[in-house]
Design a protein around this motif. Structure first.
Motif, PDB file in Angstrom:
ATOM      1  N   TYR A   1       0.832  -1.204   0.000  1.00  0.00           N
ATOM      2  CA  TYR A   1       0.000   0.000   0.000  1.00  0.00           C
ATOM      3  C   TYR A   1       0.869   1.258   0.000  1.00  0.00           C
ATOM      4  O   TYR A   1       0.632   2.201  -0.763  1.00  0.00           O
ATOM      5  CB  TYR A   1      -0.908  -0.025   1.230  1.00  0.00           C
ATOM      6  CG  TYR A   1      -1.662   1.261   1.496  1.00  0.00           C
ATOM      7  CD1 TYR A   1      -2.788   1.584   0.756  1.00  0.00           C
ATOM      8  CD2 TYR A   1      -1.252   2.127   2.511  1.00  0.00           C
ATOM      9  CE1 TYR A   1      -3.493   2.755   1.015  1.00  0.00           C
ATOM     10  CE2 TYR A   1      -1.946   3.289   2.768  1.00  0.00           C
ATOM     11  CZ  TYR A   1      -3.064   3.606   2.020  1.00  0.00           C
ATOM     12  OH  TYR A   1      -3.755   4.763   2.269  1.00  0.00           O
ATOM     13  N   ARG A   2       1.885   1.266   0.829  1.00  0.00           N
ATOM     14  CA  ARG A   2       2.780   2.425   0.885  1.00  0.00           C
ATOM     15  C   ARG A   2       3.658   2.509  -0.351  1.00  0.00           C
ATOM     16  O   ARG A   2       3.892   3.586  -0.891  1.00  0.00           O
ATOM     17  CB  ARG A   2       3.652   2.357   2.139  1.00  0.00           C
ATOM     18  CG  ARG A   2       2.854   2.515   3.428  1.00  0.00           C
ATOM     19  CD  ARG A   2       3.760   2.607   4.633  1.00  0.00           C
ATOM     20  NE  ARG A   2       4.570   3.813   4.576  1.00  0.00           N
ATOM     21  CZ  ARG A   2       5.629   4.039   5.358  1.00  0.00           C
ATOM     22  NH1 ARG A   2       6.003   3.114   6.231  1.00  0.00           N
ATOM     23  NH2 ARG A   2       6.311   5.148   5.256  1.00  0.00           N
ATOM     24  N   SER A   3       4.144   1.355  -0.803  1.00  0.00           N
ATOM     25  CA  SER A   3       5.031   1.340  -1.973  1.00  0.00           C
ATOM     26  C   SER A   3       4.367   1.927  -3.203  1.00  0.00           C
ATOM     27  O   SER A   3       4.961   2.766  -3.911  1.00  0.00           O
ATOM     28  CB  SER A   3       5.483  -0.100  -2.249  1.00  0.00           C
ATOM     29  OG  SER A   3       6.220  -0.171  -3.456  1.00  0.00           O
ATOM     30  N   VAL A   4       3.129   1.514  -3.489  1.00  0.00           N
ATOM     31  CA  VAL A   4       2.483   1.973  -4.724  1.00  0.00           C
ATOM     32  C   VAL A   4       2.103   3.442  -4.627  1.00  0.00           C
ATOM     33  O   VAL A   4       2.159   4.178  -5.630  1.00  0.00           O
ATOM     34  CB  VAL A   4       1.253   1.103  -5.090  1.00  0.00           C
ATOM     35  CG1 VAL A   4       1.675  -0.324  -5.377  1.00  0.00           C
ATOM     36  CG2 VAL A   4       0.180   1.138  -4.013  1.00  0.00           C
ATOM     37  N   ASN A   5       1.743   3.905  -3.433  1.00  0.00           N
ATOM     38  CA  ASN A   5       1.397   5.315  -3.287  1.00  0.00           C
ATOM     39  C   ASN A   5       2.621   6.223  -3.367  1.00  0.00           C
ATOM     40  O   ASN A   5       2.561   7.320  -3.930  1.00  0.00           O
ATOM     41  CB  ASN A   5       0.642   5.548  -1.977  1.00  0.00           C
ATOM     42  CG  ASN A   5      -0.825   5.177  -2.082  1.00  0.00           C
ATOM     43  OD1 ASN A   5      -1.632   5.924  -2.623  1.00  0.00           O
ATOM     44  ND2 ASN A   5      -1.174   3.999  -1.587  1.00  0.00           N
ATOM     45  N   ILE A   6       3.722   5.756  -2.808  1.00  0.00           N
ATOM     46  CA  ILE A   6       4.965   6.523  -2.919  1.00  0.00           C
ATOM     47  C   ILE A   6       5.443   6.539  -4.369  1.00  0.00           C
ATOM     48  O   ILE A   6       5.928   7.561  -4.878  1.00  0.00           O
ATOM     49  CB  ILE A   6       6.046   5.950  -1.979  1.00  0.00           C
ATOM     50  CG1 ILE A   6       5.641   6.193  -0.524  1.00  0.00           C
ATOM     51  CG2 ILE A   6       7.402   6.577  -2.257  1.00  0.00           C
ATOM     52  CD1 ILE A   6       6.497   5.468   0.495  1.00  0.00           C
ATOM     53  N   ALA A   7       5.284   5.403  -5.067  1.00  0.00           N
ATOM     54  CA  ALA A   7       5.650   5.362  -6.489  1.00  0.00           C
ATOM     55  C   ALA A   7       4.829   6.361  -7.286  1.00  0.00           C
ATOM     56  O   ALA A   7       5.339   7.025  -8.197  1.00  0.00           O
ATOM     57  CB  ALA A   7       5.449   3.951  -7.043  1.00  0.00           C
ATOM     58  N   MET A   8       3.558   6.483  -6.949  1.00  0.00           N
ATOM     59  CA  MET A   8       2.697   7.422  -7.663  1.00  0.00           C
ATOM     60  C   MET A   8       3.193   8.860  -7.508  1.00  0.00           C
ATOM     61  O   MET A   8       3.318   9.594  -8.486  1.00  0.00           O
ATOM     62  CB  MET A   8       1.265   7.319  -7.153  1.00  0.00           C
ATOM     63  CG  MET A   8       0.307   8.265  -7.854  1.00  0.00           C
ATOM     64  SD  MET A   8      -1.335   8.270  -7.111  1.00  0.00           S
ATOM     65  CE  MET A   8      -0.987   9.066  -5.531  1.00  0.00           C
ATOM     66  N   VAL A   9       3.496   9.271  -6.258  1.00  0.00           N
ATOM     67  CA  VAL A   9       3.947  10.654  -6.072  1.00  0.00           C
ATOM     68  C   VAL A   9       5.354  10.859  -6.635  1.00  0.00           C
ATOM     69  O   VAL A   9       5.699  11.953  -7.077  1.00  0.00           O
ATOM     70  CB  VAL A   9       3.873  11.102  -4.601  1.00  0.00           C
ATOM     71  CG1 VAL A   9       2.439  11.169  -4.136  1.00  0.00           C
ATOM     72  CG2 VAL A   9       4.690  10.222  -3.689  1.00  0.00           C
TER      73      VAL A   9
END
Length: 434
Positions: free
Chosen positions: A219-227
Motif C-alpha cells: 500500500y505504501r510502496s504503490v502510493n509513494i511510487a505514484m507521487v
C-alpha cells in the motif's frame, strides 16, 4: 494448556533470535513485562555490547538495556534454544541480486531450532515473507525433528510492525496481528503477545497474517511510487509537487498524503512487494501494478543523479571530478538505520561517474559493513567551510539536525530530494529539486 499458564504467570522463558531493529525492542518489552529473555544473534560484537548493557542502535538508549538487568541474556550459543519455552524469529529477509527472496536466514534459523526442538515449545516467525512460509516451508523443516506442529509444538506467524524512532507508537502500543497453524497454535501465540502489547489481532491462518504485512507495505510502496512519478512529471511541467500535496491535504476525506523522495529505504517497503510478486508466479499470476511501483521507486536514485548532473552542467561543471556531499545516509530522518537506503545507491552511481563523494550524517559516523556496498567513508563535519568546498550538496535525508538556512547560505549548489529548503524559489539558481 501448560504453556499458556507459564506465560500468564511470567514463568515461560522467551528466546528471541535476531537482536536487530525488530528483535531488540521486543526483548526490552518482554523484560519490562517480567519475563526471562535470552537473545540469540550470530554477531559476537552485538552480543558483547549488549552483555555490557550498551545499545548499538542510536534511538534505543542504553538505559533500556541496563533496565532489563538479569532478565536479559544475550548469546551466540544456539544450543540454549532447547531451554526456551517460546522462540520468536526476527531475522532478515532480504532480496538476492536477482530481486528474489533470500530466505537463507529464516531457513537456516529454522533448521537450527529443529535440532533443539522439544515438546511444548512455541515457535513464532516475525520476519516479513511471502504467504506460505510458515506452514509450507518452515513446518516440514521443524517436523523433521519427529515432532508434529499443532500437536507436539505450536507454530505461528506475527508480522513485525516496527517503525524506528516513531514518537507516537512503540512495540507495546502497536496492535499485533497473529496467525496460528492451528487454533491451539493461535491461542498460545495470542496469549504470548497479549502479555506485552496493548492489543492483538487474531486472524484465521499464518498465510493471512503473512499477507497482511505485505498489504501494509505494498500500500505504501504503490502510493509513494505514484507521487514519485508525479514529481518527475510535474518537474517537467514547472509545477512544485510539494505545493500540490500540501494543497491536496486540505481535503478532509478521500486523500492521504504520501511524499516523494530519492527512493525507498528500510527493510520493508523496498523489499516486501517483491516477495509477493515472486510467490505470485507459482500461481501463474502477474502482479503488474506492484512491479511497476517497484520499478519506479528503484529508479529514483538514478533520477537524483541525473538531476545532479544537469544542475552541475548549468554551472559549467562536469560530474567527472566534481566534489559531491551527500547529506543523510539513513533511510529516514533521525535514525541510524541504513538498510536499503537510497543514499547508498546515489553514492555508488555518483562514484561510477568519477565524482568525488563524501557524506555527512550525525547518526552514522562511520559507514558499517554492508551486504551490497563496500564504502570506506566516515562522516565529514558539517561546517560552513566544509559545505563551501563542495560543488554540489545532495540532501538525501532531512535530519532535524540539518539547518536549511545554514545549508543554503554556505553551499554553492543544492540538490534537494526532501523539500528541506522550503523557500527554494527565491534561490532557483542555487537550489534544484530532485
Amino acid at each position: 494448556m501448560e504453556l499458556i499458564e507459564k506465560i500468564k504467570s511470567k514463568k515461560s522463558h522467551i528466546g528471541i533470535i535476531g537482536l536487530g531493529y525488530v528483535g531488540l525492542p521486543l526483548v526490552i518489552e518482554f523484560c519490562k513485562a517480567g519475563f526471562q529473555v535470552t537473545g540469540f544473534d550470530i554477531d559476537q560484537e552485538k552480543v558483547t555490547l549488549l552483555s555490557q548493557g550498551k545499545s548499538y542502535i542510536k534511538h534505543i538508549d542504553s538505559s533500556r538495556i541496563t533496565d532489563a538487568g538479569s532478565r536479559f541474556t544475550p548469546t551466540t550459543d544456539f544450543s540454549m534454544l532447547s531451554a526456551m519455552d517460546c522462540i520468536i524469529i526476527c531475522v532478515p529477509t532480504p532480496l538476492n541480486k536477482y530481486r528474489e527472496p533470500d530466505m537463507s536466514y529464516v531457513f537456516n534459523t529454522t533448521k537450527t531450532i529443529a535440532r533443539n526442538l522439544r515438546k511444548g515449545q512455541l515457535i513464532v516467525l516475525e520476519s516479513t515473507t511471502y504467504p506460505g512460509t510458515t506452514d509450507e516451508d518452515m513446518r516440514p523443516m521443524l517436523e523433521e525433528s519427529g515432532l508434529k506442529a499443532g500437536e507436539d509444538f505450536y507454530l505461528a506467524f506475527s508480522p513485525e510492525r516496527e517503525d524506528p524512532n516513531n514518537k507516537g507508537f512503540s512495540t507495546r502500543t502497536i496492535p499485533k496481528v497473529v496467525g496460528g497453524y492451528t487454533n491451539n497454535c493461535l491461542t498460545v501465540a495470542q496469549a504470548l503477545y497479549d502479555s506485552v502489547v496493548v492489543k492483538t489481532v487474531p486472524v484465521s491462518s499464518t498465510r493471512v497474517a503473512e499477507a497482511t504485512k505485505l498489504l501494509e507495505n505494498i500500500y505504501r510502496s504503490v502510493n509513494i511510487a505514484m507521487v514519485n512519478e508525479l514529481k518527475m512529471l510535474f518537474d517537467r511541467m514547472g509545477i512544485d509537487v510539494w505545493e500540490v500535496i500540501e494543497a491536496a491535504k486540505t481535503k478532509p476525506f478521500g486523500f492521504q498524503a504520501f511524499y516523494p523522495g530519492p527512493g525507498l529505504g528500510g527493510h520493508c517497503i523496498p523489499i516486501d512487494p517483491f516477495y509477493l510478486t515472486w510467490k505470485a508466479r507459482e500461481y501463474e499470476f502477474s502482479t503488474r501494478f506492484i512491479e511497476l511501483a517497484g520499478e519506479i521507486n528503484t529508479n529514483m536514485p538514478y533520477y537524483v543523479v541525473q538531476k545532479t548532473v544537469e544542475a552541475l552542467n548549468e554551472k559549467g561543471k562536469s560530474i567527472k571530478g566534481a566534489k559531491i556531499l551527500i547529506l543523510g545516509l539513513s533511510y529516514k530522518k533521525d535514525i541510524d538505520d541504513t538498510r536499503e537506503s537510497p543514499s547508498l545507491k546515489i553514492m555508488e552511481l555518483l562514484g561510477e561517474k568519477d565524482a568525488h563523494v563524501d557524506y555527512n550524517d550525525p547518526y552514522i559516523p562511520v559507514l558499517p559493513k554492508m551486504r551490497k556496498y563496500s564504502f570506506n567513508n566516515s562522516s565529514v563535519p558539517l561546517h560552513a567551510e566544509t559545505l563551501a568546498k563542495y560543488d554540489a550538496v545532495v540532501i538525501a535525508t532531512e535530519h532535524a539536525d540539518y539547518d536549511p538556512d545554514f545549508i543554503l547560505k554556505n553551499s554553492k549548489l543544492i540538490v534537494d530530494t526532501r523539500n528541506l529548503i522550503k523557500n527554494h524559489t527565491n534561490h532557483s539558481d542555487k537550489v534544484k529539486r530532485a
